[in-house]
Design a protein around this motif. Structure first.
Motif, short mmCIF file in Angstrom:
data_model
loop_
_atom_site.label_atom_id
_atom_site.label_comp_id
_atom_site.label_asym_id
_atom_site.label_seq_id
_atom_site.Cartn_x
_atom_site.Cartn_y
_atom_site.Cartn_z
N SER A 100 1.14 -1.35 -0.11
CA SER A 100 -0.05 0.01 0.01
C SER A 100 0.93 1.62 0.30
O SER A 100 1.09 2.39 -0.99
CB SER A 100 -0.90 -0.20 1.24
N ASP A 101 2.14 1.66 1.02
CA ASP A 101 2.58 2.32 0.81
C ASP A 101 3.45 2.49 -0.18
O ASP A 101 4.22 3.71 -0.72
CB ASP A 101 3.60 2.61 2.39
N ASP A 119 1.37 -2.73 -8.17
CA ASP A 119 1.69 -3.00 -6.62
C ASP A 119 0.37 -2.94 -5.69
O ASP A 119 -0.31 -3.36 -5.33
CB ASP A 119 2.56 -2.13 -6.07
N LEU A 120 -0.87 -2.18 -5.77
CA LEU A 120 -2.62 -1.83 -6.07
C LEU A 120 -2.73 -3.17 -6.22
O LEU A 120 -4.04 -3.18 -5.57
CB LEU A 120 -2.46 -0.64 -6.14
N LYS A 121 -2.63 -3.30 -7.24
CA LYS A 121 -3.83 -4.68 -7.72
C LYS A 121 -3.52 -5.22 -7.23
O LYS A 121 -4.03 -6.79 -7.09
CB LYS A 121 -3.58 -4.40 -9.69
N ARG A 122 -2.07 -6.09 -7.23
CA ARG A 122 -1.55 -7.59 -5.97
C ARG A 122 -2.47 -7.11 -4.79
O ARG A 122 -3.24 -8.06 -3.70
CB ARG A 122 -0.31 -6.71 -6.02
N LEU A 123 -2.05 -6.14 -4.00
CA LEU A 123 -3.18 -6.19 -2.55
C LEU A 123 -4.61 -5.76 -3.03
O LEU A 123 -4.79 -6.56 -1.82
CB LEU A 123 -2.79 -4.37 -2.14
N TYR A 124 -4.51 -5.52 -3.77
CA TYR A 124 -6.52 -5.23 -3.94
C TYR A 124 -6.92 -6.62 -4.10
O TYR A 124 -7.93 -7.70 -3.71
CB TYR A 124 -6.62 -4.87 -5.37
N GLY A 129 -10.27 -6.84 -3.21
CA GLY A 129 -10.77 -5.97 -3.90
C GLY A 129 -11.10 -4.64 -2.91
O GLY A 129 -12.22 -3.67 -2.74
N GLN A 130 -9.95 -4.81 -1.10
CA GLN A 130 -10.06 -4.16 -0.65
C GLN A 130 -8.40 -3.19 -0.26
O GLN A 130 -8.18 -4.47 0.81
CB GLN A 130 -10.95 -4.42 1.12
N PRO A 131 -7.71 -2.66 -1.12
CA PRO A 131 -6.36 -2.36 -0.72
C PRO A 131 -5.77 -1.61 0.40
O PRO A 131 -5.20 -1.73 0.45
CB PRO A 131 -5.90 -1.90 -1.66
N GLY A 132 -7.26 -0.79 0.96
CA GLY A 132 -6.85 -0.20 2.16
C GLY A 132 -6.52 1.46 1.38
O GLY A 132 -7.36 2.22 0.84
N TYR A 133 -6.33 2.50 2.15
CA TYR A 133 -6.07 3.77 1.99
C TYR A 133 -4.35 4.31 1.94
O TYR A 133 -3.54 3.50 2.13
CB TYR A 133 -7.06 4.73 3.59
N SER A 134 -4.31 4.92 1.14
CA SER A 134 -2.64 5.69 1.42
C SER A 134 -2.53 6.65 2.24
O SER A 134 -2.95 6.01 3.56
CB SER A 134 -3.21 6.79 -0.06
N ASP A 138 -5.74 9.92 3.13
CA ASP A 138 -6.86 11.17 2.21
C ASP A 138 -7.81 10.00 1.21
O ASP A 138 -8.63 10.40 0.23
CB ASP A 138 -6.50 11.88 1.21
N TYR A 139 -7.30 9.23 0.67
CA TYR A 139 -7.51 8.29 -0.52
C TYR A 139 -7.82 6.72 -0.34
O TYR A 139 -6.90 5.95 0.08
CB TYR A 139 -6.74 7.52 -1.64
N ASP A 140 -9.19 6.14 -0.56
CA ASP A 140 -9.33 4.70 -1.17
C ASP A 140 -8.26 4.68 -2.08
O ASP A 140 -8.91 5.34 -3.00
CB ASP A 140 -10.92 4.56 -1.08
N LEU A 141 -7.17 3.18 -1.47
CA LEU A 141 -6.56 3.01 -2.37
C LEU A 141 -7.01 2.71 -4.11
O LEU A 141 -6.62 2.62 -5.01
CB LEU A 141 -5.40 1.88 -2.24
#
Length: 272
Positions: A100-101, A119-124, A129-134, A138-141
């Motif tokens: 995420s970071d 990176d974010l798709k892998r976490l997704y 389907g819930q990759p977390g937040y920035s 401020d952002y849903d990833l």
């Protein structure tokens, strides 16, 4: 009401994420690394003492993710992306939670949209389907995933991620502060000006005093030949930008869909 410039620091130490109870570790290596980590964060970020303690933490356990992550942040802030990424790659290898970071910062600082999305798709996928937040919260990833796809020119994929994320968060009354803005600008890019206006109007209800939103509303009205509405929107954007300071700004890098005062002034000149 005092003026407010929206400053959103990105990739600051994710202390909440990194919090851990050292007593939960059964092996000496992880427990020692954890204890040294907590000592390190007592000192100023990036200070010699702090970094030395992180080094000691990693000597005890080279795969201790929290120390790898926190040690990387000062390099990121100094623009030393090489050393930042070396540490973050090790953190991700140790635990995919740090995707995420790394994904967020690849987007924010390096504009590496392809690898950020990967990176974010892998976490997704890992989190169904819930990759977390920035890193700044401020952002849903999924919004960042959408922005990555937009920057790569994949507008239909970007819109799909925007819709998925916003629809999901509308049910929970948790739509992000700028989600409608980014969706509206994306619709504008594909020349869906009426759809863009609808989304930008929703943004004004979410955050009434953001100059950037009114600037993009002006552009959409202008494209539709609605000059009066366009002029009023640009005027509103100018007033908010100059009199109250409500506009997107960041001390480290340019924000997505950020508007400059010169952009607004140039549009207003066309009405003279």
């Amino acid at each position: 009401m005092r003026c407010l410039i929206l400053i959103f620091l990105c990739c600051l130490p994710s202390i909440v994420k990194a919090q851990t109870n050292c007593d939960l570790y059964k092996d000496r290596a992880h427990k020692t690394a954890c204890q040294l980590y907590w000592k390190a964060i007592e000192y100023n970020q990036g200070s010699n003492k702090s970094q030395e303690l992180f080094q000691q933490s990693l000597q005890a356990c080279p795969t201790f993710g929290p120390s790898l992550h926190e040690m990387s942040v000062p390099y990121l802030k100094r623009g030393d992306f090489y050393n930042w990424k070396q540490l973050m790659d090790r953190a991700v290898k140790a635990d995919p939670i740090w995707l995420s970071d790394r994904g967020w910062c690849l987007f924010k600082f390096l504009h590496d949209y392809k690898n950020s999305f990967n990176d974010l798709k892998r976490l997704y996928d890992i989190n169904k389907g819930q990759p977390g937040y920035s890193g700044d919260g401020d952002y849903d990833l999924r919004i960042v995933m959408a922005l990555n796809q937009r920057q790569m020119g994949n507008y239909s994929t970007a819109l799909a991620y925007f819709k998925e994320c916003i629809t999901d968060n509308e049910k929970k009354n948790g739509v992000g502060l700028f989600d409608y803005l980014h969706l509206g600008v994306t619709r504008m890019m594909v020349k869906d000006y009426k759809g863009a206006i609808t989304d930008l109007d929703r943004e004004t209800k979410k955050y009434e005093k953001l100059a950037d939103t009114y600037y993009y509303l002006g552009l959409c009205y202008k494209k539709l030949g609605q000059r009066k509405n366009a002029f009023n929107s640009f005027t509103k954007a100018y007033s908010l930008f100059t009199k109250t300071g409500y506009h997107r700004n960041d001390p480290y890098c340019e924000e997505p869909d950020k508007v400059y005062l010169s952009d607004i002034e140039n549009e207003l000149k066309t009405f003279k």
